[in-house]
Scaffold this active site. Structure first.
Site, PDB file in Angstrom:
ATOM      1  N   TYR A   1      -2.033   1.394   9.199  1.00 27.03           N
ATOM      2  CA  TYR A   1      -1.569   1.533  10.839  1.00 27.03           C
ATOM      3  C   TYR A   1      -2.595   0.774  11.585  1.00 27.03           C
ATOM      4  O   TYR A   1      -3.638   0.553  11.210  1.00 27.03           O
ATOM      5  CB  TYR A   1      -1.055   2.814  11.160  1.00 27.03           C
ATOM      6  CG  TYR A   1      -2.046   4.138  11.378  1.00 27.03           C
ATOM      7  CD1 TYR A   1      -2.085   4.979  10.411  1.00 27.03           C
ATOM      8  CD2 TYR A   1      -3.088   3.964  12.482  1.00 27.03           C
ATOM      9  CE1 TYR A   1      -2.884   6.075  10.543  1.00 27.03           C
ATOM     10  CE2 TYR A   1      -3.780   5.019  12.676  1.00 27.03           C
ATOM     11  CZ  TYR A   1      -3.967   5.949  11.630  1.00 27.03           C
ATOM     12  OH  TYR A   1      -4.809   7.008  11.916  1.00 27.03           O
TER      13      TYR A   1
ATOM     14  N   ASN B   1      -3.039  -5.759  -2.087  1.00 29.63           N
ATOM     15  CA  ASN B   1      -3.528  -6.703  -1.228  1.00 29.63           C
ATOM     16  C   ASN B   1      -4.844  -7.465  -0.923  1.00 29.63           C
ATOM     17  O   ASN B   1      -5.372  -7.614   0.066  1.00 29.63           O
ATOM     18  CB  ASN B   1      -3.100  -6.024   0.156  1.00 29.63           C
ATOM     19  CG  ASN B   1      -2.884  -7.184   1.554  1.00 29.63           C
ATOM     20  OD1 ASN B   1      -2.088  -8.220   0.964  1.00 29.63           O
ATOM     21  ND2 ASN B   1      -3.264  -6.953   2.460  1.00 29.63           N
ATOM     22  N   ARG B   2      -5.472  -7.168  -2.205  1.00 28.04           N
ATOM     23  CA  ARG B   2      -6.721  -7.991  -2.541  1.00 28.04           C
ATOM     24  C   ARG B   2      -6.550  -8.704  -3.810  1.00 28.04           C
ATOM     25  O   ARG B   2      -7.574  -9.203  -4.446  1.00 28.04           O
ATOM     26  CB  ARG B   2      -7.834  -7.236  -2.744  1.00 28.04           C
ATOM     27  CG  ARG B   2      -8.188  -6.032  -1.534  1.00 28.04           C
ATOM     28  CD  ARG B   2      -8.695  -6.918  -0.438  1.00 28.04           C
ATOM     29  NE  ARG B   2      -9.256  -6.283   0.792  1.00 28.04           N
ATOM     30  CZ  ARG B   2      -8.205  -5.607   1.560  1.00 28.04           C
ATOM     31  NH1 ARG B   2      -7.114  -6.036   1.570  1.00 28.04           N
ATOM     32  NH2 ARG B   2      -8.775  -5.034   2.695  1.00 28.04           N
TER      33      ARG B   2
ATOM     34  N   GLU C   1       0.404  -4.472  11.247  1.00 28.44           N
ATOM     35  CA  GLU C   1       0.072  -3.153  11.182  1.00 28.44           C
ATOM     36  C   GLU C   1       0.761  -2.168  12.012  1.00 28.44           C
ATOM     37  O   GLU C   1       0.458  -2.327  13.221  1.00 28.44           O
ATOM     38  CB  GLU C   1      -1.576  -3.139  11.236  1.00 28.44           C
ATOM     39  CG  GLU C   1      -2.006  -3.835  10.222  1.00 28.44           C
ATOM     40  CD  GLU C   1      -2.564  -2.871   9.112  1.00 28.44           C
ATOM     41  OE1 GLU C   1      -2.055  -1.663   8.752  1.00 28.44           O
ATOM     42  OE2 GLU C   1      -3.052  -3.655   8.095  1.00 28.44           O
TER      43      GLU C   1
ATOM     44  N   HIS D   1       0.852  -1.226   0.097  1.00 23.90           N
ATOM     45  CA  HIS D   1       0.098  -0.050  -0.007  1.00 23.90           C
ATOM     46  C   HIS D   1       0.758   1.289   0.033  1.00 23.90           C
ATOM     47  O   HIS D   1       1.840   1.476   0.783  1.00 23.90           O
ATOM     48  CB  HIS D   1      -1.005   0.006   1.111  1.00 23.90           C
ATOM     49  CG  HIS D   1      -2.093  -1.068   1.043  1.00 23.90           C
ATOM     50  ND1 HIS D   1      -2.574  -1.575   2.316  1.00 23.90           N
ATOM     51  CD2 HIS D   1      -2.439  -1.595   0.037  1.00 23.90           C
ATOM     52  CE1 HIS D   1      -3.357  -2.671   1.689  1.00 23.90           C
ATOM     53  NE2 HIS D   1      -3.598  -2.752   0.528  1.00 23.90           N
ATOM     54  N   ALA D   2       0.690   2.099  -1.037  1.00 21.73           N
ATOM     55  CA  ALA D   2       1.813   3.067  -1.402  1.00 21.73           C
ATOM     56  C   ALA D   2       1.896   4.023  -0.209  1.00 21.73           C
ATOM     57  O   ALA D   2       3.007   4.339   0.055  1.00 21.73           O
ATOM     58  CB  ALA D   2       1.370   3.973  -2.509  1.00 21.73           C
TER      59      ALA D   2
ATOM     60  N   HIS E   1       2.518  -3.517   6.857  1.00 20.32           N
ATOM     61  CA  HIS E   1       1.526  -2.287   6.820  1.00 20.32           C
ATOM     62  C   HIS E   1       1.618  -1.283   7.858  1.00 20.32           C
ATOM     63  O   HIS E   1       2.049  -1.375   8.662  1.00 20.32           O
ATOM     64  CB  HIS E   1       0.229  -2.811   6.793  1.00 20.32           C
ATOM     65  CG  HIS E   1      -0.221  -3.600   5.302  1.00 20.32           C
ATOM     66  ND1 HIS E   1      -0.604  -3.410   4.267  1.00 20.32           N
ATOM     67  CD2 HIS E   1       0.429  -4.974   5.132  1.00 20.32           C
ATOM     68  CE1 HIS E   1      -0.790  -4.220   3.483  1.00 20.32           C
ATOM     69  NE2 HIS E   1      -0.109  -5.440   3.815  1.00 20.32           N
TER      70      HIS E   1
ATOM     71  N   TYR F   1     -11.681  -6.830   9.369  1.00 22.71           N
ATOM     72  CA  TYR F   1     -12.930  -6.912   8.931  1.00 22.71           C
ATOM     73  C   TYR F   1     -12.570  -7.966   7.789  1.00 22.71           C
ATOM     74  O   TYR F   1     -11.335  -8.377   7.570  1.00 22.71           O
ATOM     75  CB  TYR F   1     -13.023  -5.647   7.799  1.00 22.71           C
ATOM     76  CG  TYR F   1     -11.765  -4.892   7.658  1.00 22.71           C
ATOM     77  CD1 TYR F   1     -10.849  -5.474   6.625  1.00 22.71           C
ATOM     78  CD2 TYR F   1     -11.227  -3.718   8.227  1.00 22.71           C
ATOM     79  CE1 TYR F   1      -9.541  -4.856   6.093  1.00 22.71           C
ATOM     80  CE2 TYR F   1     -10.185  -2.996   7.890  1.00 22.71           C
ATOM     81  CZ  TYR F   1      -9.314  -3.676   6.917  1.00 22.71           C
ATOM     82  OH  TYR F   1      -8.134  -2.914   6.606  1.00 22.71           O
TER      83      TYR F   1
HETATM   84 ZN   LIG Z   1      -1.780  -1.676   4.119  1.00 20.55          ZN
END
Ligand SMILES: [Zn+2]
Ligand SMILES: *[C@@H]1O[C@H](CO)[C@@H](O)[C@H](O)[C@H]1NC(C)=O
Ligand SMILES: CC(=O)N[C@H]1CO[C@H](CO)[C@@H](O)[C@@H]1O
Length: 419
Positions: free
Chosen positions: A303, A247-248, A376, A176-177, A301, A353
């Site tokens: 946070y 990440n999906r 995270e 994730h950028a 990742h 989730y």
């Molecule tokens: Zn992430």
């Protein structure tokens, strides 16, 4: 002033095209019951709502950035539903600009060096890794192995003896950028393993395969144009929205209901097919090649301070939940031991989730790497999405204590690696 006219045109246009977050506020919500959690979740796919941390466990807070046009309505709804909240950031743009100004005033490091007092650009990171592999050829191998849409490349750093019979710890950061602290953490792990003689024991019996910036296009774009960019940068056919949530995009329960989106404009867009992005293909190819040796798979990742293990796609626990929980507790205790930073532990689905097609689910479910986690890292608190640069060094250092605990666990179980 005349001097500005001498600046190259690209500099002017890049600085002029920063996407603004003027007026966006960040709310911290304190749901008290299941109904509150569900009410908050009903905003998940709303274009004016960007969730920065969204645990489903009661007692933890949710952080969400809200577009100015939806703030009044949202606040009224929170009062109506009696969900306690506070405003964490009054104006996201001011926070981002303050960090940008501070960054522009820093003096440049020599090429081939990095620091943990600022977030580095991709070319600085790659120059450092290249230099490291030249300085320590016996223990480091650095390759650029997968090109991306914006003509960047994925870096792979192999540390250790790099032979076929050794257990491997695989770490990927920055899919994730905008989660800049993630690549910084991978870089710190690399630096400590290679440059700190005190950590030689960590590469004696274990090899480390690390992809420090999985999403280089998005990472650069979040530096040059849109600070809170998350996805890849490949245009989506038939849509004006760009990019896929890497990440999906992994091929394990890919695009299952509720855990990802089929809408190209969503932040959790899963792509047209699993592994249709260079970035995830890169992770797939490396992780698959070494899966028989890999004992531990970490996806870093930010946070929220969570250590999460499979599954993301279902509420059910994996077969080895006890061992996953035990190792997570050892990592957590080691991090907390430094300065009291506490993490919440559990499955992705149950703590956060439903999330389908995520890399740790794939690593465990498809590759059979039993110890697979998402970490995270701590977030920016009142400062913004990521930590202010002044906090990087504390966070990477405490996180490294967790990495040491993970290493000890893997090393002490080394006999299990004799496949
Ligand atoms: Zn992430
Ligand atoms: C330890 O935690 C305190 C309080 O959260 C913080 O102010 C301080 O900077 C932290 N120090 C380190 C070394 O992480
Ligand atoms: C020393 C050590 O951490 N050993 C662990 C090895 O793996 C088993 C589970 O298979 C754990 O129970 C041990 O604690």
């Amino acid at each position: 002033m005349k001097i500005f006219l001498l600046l190259p045109a690209f500099f002017v246009s890049i600085t002029a095209t920063f996407v603004s977050y003027e007026g966006n506020k960040v709310y911290q919500l304190h749901p008290k019951n299941e109904a509150h959690v569900n009410f908050i979740a009903s905003y998940s796919e709303h274009a004016h709502f960007d969730f920065w941390s969204q645990p489903r466990i009661l007692g933890l807070t949710t952080t969400v950035m809200v577009h100015p046009e939806s703030q009044d309505q949202f606040v009224q709804a929170l009062f109506k539903e009696q969900i306690p909240f506070n405003i964490l950031i009054e104006n996201v743009e001011s926070v981002i600009q303050a960090e940008r100004t501070r960054h522009s005033q820093l003096s440049k490091l020599d090429r081939g060096r990095i620091s943990f007092t600022e977030y580095h650009r991709l070319d600085e990171i790659q120059a450092y890794l290249q230099q490291l592999s030249e300085d320590y050829p016996d223990i480091v191998e650095f390759t650029l192995f997968q090109s991306t849409y914006d003509a960047n490349a994925l870096s792979l750093v192999k540390i250790g003896q790099r032979t076929v019979d050794r257990p491997v710890i695989f770490i990927e950061c920055g899919i994730h950028a905008r989660e800049w602290i993630a690549p910084a953490t991978c870089l710190y792990i690399i630096q400590e393993l290679v440059e700190n003689e005190d950590n030689r024991n960590m590469i004696e019996n274990v090899d480390w395969y690390i992809i420090p910036v999985v999403n280089p296009d998005g990472y650069e774009y979040s530096h040059t144009t849109e600070r809170l960019w998350r996805k890849t940068r490949l245009p989506n056919p038939g849509s004006t929205c760009v990019g896929v949530d890497g990440n999906r995009n992994f091929d394990y329960h890919w695009m299952e209901e509720g855990g990802a989106s089929s809408n190209p404009c969503s932040e959790t867009y899963a792509g047209v097919a699993a592994f249709d992005q260079s970035e995830t293909i890169g992770v797939r190819d490396v992780a698959s090649e070494y899966s028989a040796q890999t004992r531990l798979f970490l996806s870093i990742h930010s946070y929220g301070q969570y250590i999460l293990y499979p599954w993301g796609y279902t509420s059910e626990s994996p077969d080895n939940v006890d061992e996953l929980q035990e190792l997570a507790e050892q990592i957590e205790a080691a991090i907390a031991g430094v300065n009291g930073t506490r993490y919440t532990i559990g499955t992705t689905y149950n703590v956060l989730y439903a999330a389908s097609g995520i890399s740790p689910d794939w690593a465990k479910g498809s590759l059979g790497i039993d110890l697979s986690y998402t970490i995270e890292l701590p977030g920016g608190g009142q400062y913004g999405f990521d930590l202010p640069a002044s906090r990087i060094s504390d966070v990477v250092a405490e996180t490294f204590e967790g990495i040491k605990a993970a290493h000890s666990y893997i090393e002490n179980n080394v006999s299990k690696a004799n496949k």
